[in-house]
Design an enzyme around this catalytic site. Structure first.
Site, mmCIF file in Angstrom:
data_model
loop_
_atom_site.group_PDB
_atom_site.id
_atom_site.type_symbol
_atom_site.label_atom_id
_atom_site.label_comp_id
_atom_site.label_asym_id
_atom_site.label_seq_id
_atom_site.Cartn_x
_atom_site.Cartn_y
_atom_site.Cartn_z
ATOM 1 C CD GLU A 44 -2.818 1.446 2.324
ATOM 2 O OE1 GLU A 44 -3.756 2.252 2.208
ATOM 3 O OE2 GLU A 44 -2.581 0.829 3.386
ATOM 4 C CG ASN A 103 9.471 10.835 -1.207
ATOM 5 O OD1 ASN A 103 8.531 10.524 -1.932
ATOM 6 N ND2 ASN A 103 9.935 12.069 -1.134
ATOM 7 C CG ASP A 125 -1.612 13.350 -0.548
ATOM 8 O OD1 ASP A 125 -2.526 13.105 0.267
ATOM 9 O OD2 ASP A 125 -0.412 13.389 -0.222
ATOM 10 C CE LYS A 129 -2.690 25.782 -5.981
ATOM 11 N NZ LYS A 129 -1.880 26.071 -4.833
ATOM 12 C CG ASP A 161 -12.157 11.744 -1.417
ATOM 13 O OD1 ASP A 161 -10.992 11.331 -1.570
ATOM 14 O OD2 ASP A 161 -12.404 12.943 -1.172
ATOM 15 C CB THR A 199 -8.431 3.545 4.181
ATOM 16 O OG1 THR A 199 -9.131 4.710 3.749
ATOM 17 C CG2 THR A 199 -8.222 2.610 2.999
ATOM 18 C CD GLU A 200 -6.489 4.593 9.420
ATOM 19 O OE1 GLU A 200 -6.202 4.395 8.234
ATOM 20 O OE2 GLU A 200 -5.940 3.988 10.379
ATOM 21 C CE1 TYR A 201 -6.228 10.619 5.565
ATOM 22 C CE2 TYR A 201 -7.393 12.107 4.098
ATOM 23 C CZ TYR A 201 -6.377 11.871 4.998
ATOM 24 O OH TYR A 201 -5.509 12.881 5.335
ATOM 25 C CD GLU A 202 -13.224 2.648 1.879
ATOM 26 O OE1 GLU A 202 -12.069 2.210 2.065
ATOM 27 O OE2 GLU A 202 -14.082 2.030 1.229
HETATM 28 C C1 LIG Z 1 -4.733 11.171 2.040
HETATM 29 S S1 LIG Z 1 -3.719 10.139 2.969
HETATM 30 C C2 LIG Z 1 -4.477 8.534 2.809
HETATM 31 C C3 LIG Z 1 -4.053 7.600 3.889
HETATM 32 C C4 LIG Z 1 -4.660 6.177 3.828
HETATM 33 N N1 LIG Z 1 -4.320 5.488 2.616
HETATM 34 C C5 LIG Z 1 -6.155 6.213 3.991
HETATM 35 O O1 LIG Z 1 -6.870 5.970 3.009
HETATM 36 O O2 LIG Z 1 -6.626 6.476 5.113
HETATM 37 C C6 LIG Z 1 -2.299 9.994 1.904
HETATM 38 C C7 LIG Z 1 -1.087 9.407 2.595
HETATM 39 O O3 LIG Z 1 -0.047 9.284 1.638
HETATM 40 C C8 LIG Z 1 1.185 9.661 2.232
HETATM 41 N N2 LIG Z 1 2.068 10.127 1.166
HETATM 42 C C9 LIG Z 1 1.823 11.094 0.264
HETATM 43 N N3 LIG Z 1 2.871 11.269 -0.559
HETATM 44 C C10 LIG Z 1 3.813 10.363 -0.171
HETATM 45 C C11 LIG Z 1 5.127 10.049 -0.626
HETATM 46 N N4 LIG Z 1 5.682 10.702 -1.634
HETATM 47 N N5 LIG Z 1 5.812 9.079 0.009
HETATM 48 C C12 LIG Z 1 5.259 8.411 1.074
HETATM 49 N N6 LIG Z 1 4.003 8.666 1.523
HETATM 50 C C13 LIG Z 1 3.299 9.628 0.937
HETATM 51 C C14 LIG Z 1 0.799 10.756 3.215
HETATM 52 O O4 LIG Z 1 1.765 10.911 4.236
HETATM 53 C C15 LIG Z 1 -0.542 10.257 3.730
HETATM 54 O O5 LIG Z 1 -0.380 9.456 4.867
#
Ligand SMILES: C[S@@+](CC[C@H](N)C(=O)[O-])C[C@H]1O[C@@H](n2cnc3c(N)ncnc32)[C@H](O)[C@@H]1O
Length: 237
Positions: A44, A103, A125, A129, A161, A199-202
């Site tokens: 994931e 990352n 994310d 933009k 979403d 997921t948490e966001y879901e």
């Molecule tokens: C909007 S959250 C969604 C979290 C989880 N998947 C959920 O659905 O609840 C996006 C996650 O991606 C991680 N993330 C974004 N860009 C990243 C990157 N380049 N490398 C590692 N993690 C990243 C963020 O830190 C964040 O925890």
């Protein structure tokens, strides 16, 4: 994602060597050695607080899971959840999950060609933009990387979403020649489907009544052949 820092988090992560991986580059091409078996590996990307990956790993001992994020606090939360999920499922001895600090932009430093069987992208994310679209985890540049890392059974499971991100992603999948299946514009139309781990966001978006968009993307040659065969059987009924 709002994060509250706490002193000692890194030190605690360093102690959790059975779950947490802070030097993932060391395992490139060798993840099976870390897990001690040749079971398929599902990853994931952007696991957040880890609800999804920790639940799946406790439910499916014959699959190896890797959750990746880039913040210590999130890894800490996810590793707490993993320990709890194992106890809840009566399997405290499980060793099929790695929680990785990295990352995603440099993913090719962590996985070799054909090393993975599934990539999960959950509520990535949306980067609204236009000048940031290249950062979207479903941008063709990222998809080409996943295509190299996924094996012949490989696929991608994507949910979001964001209608705009979903539209963009369907075009990206098609632009790199990938086939989609099980596309839905409202995953929770009739309640949470039995296969779906939230997921948490879901959870938050569903509570707000927002539709969840989801699709699966067939990547590997064997996965594609199986998909085509299944369609033939279905249409001949
Ligand atoms: C909007 S959250 C969604 C979290 C989880 N998947 C959920 O659905 O609840 C996006 C996650 O991606 C991680 N993330 C974004 N860009 C990243 C990157 N380049 N490398 C590692 N993690 C990243 C963020 O830190 C964040 O925890």
């Amino acid at each position: 994602m709002r994060l509250r820092g706490r002193r000692g988090t890194r030190e605690e992560l360093e102690q959790r060597t059975d779950l947490v991986v802070l030097d993932p580059k060391a395992y490139k091409g060798r993840w099976h050695e870390r897990f001690g078996n040749n079971n398929p590996i599902h990853v994931e990307l952007g696991m957040g607080k880890g609800q999804f990956i920790t639940q799946l790993s406790a439910q499916n001992p014959d699959i190896n899971y890797i959750g990746i994020d880039m913040f210590d606090q999130l890894l800490h939360r996810a590793s707490d959840k993993a320990i709890k999920a194992r106890i809840e499922h009566g399997r405290p001895e499980l060793n099929n999950l790695a929680i990785v600090l990295f990352n995603i932009e440099y993913l090719e430093d962590v996985f070799a060609d054909n090393e993975l069987e599934r990539v999960y992208l959950n509520f990535s994310d949306p980067w609204p933009k236009k000048r940031h679209h290249r950062r979207r985890l479903t941008h063709p540049n990222f998809l080409r990387k996943y295509m190299r890392m996924l094996n012949s059974n490989g696929d991608i499971h994507f949910k979001t979403d964001s209608e705009e991100l979903f539209e963009f992603s369907l075009n990206s999948f098609s632009d790199v020649g990938l086939r989609m299946r099980n596309i839905t514009l409202s995953l929770h139309r009739e309640g949470n489907p039995s296969f779906n781990v939230m997921t948490e966001y879901e959870g938050k978006f569903v509570e707000q009544g927002k539709p969840i968009y989801r699709c699966e993307v067939v990547v590997g040659a064997d996965a594609l052949a199986k998909h085509v065969e299944a369609l033939k059987t279905e249409t001949s009924k």
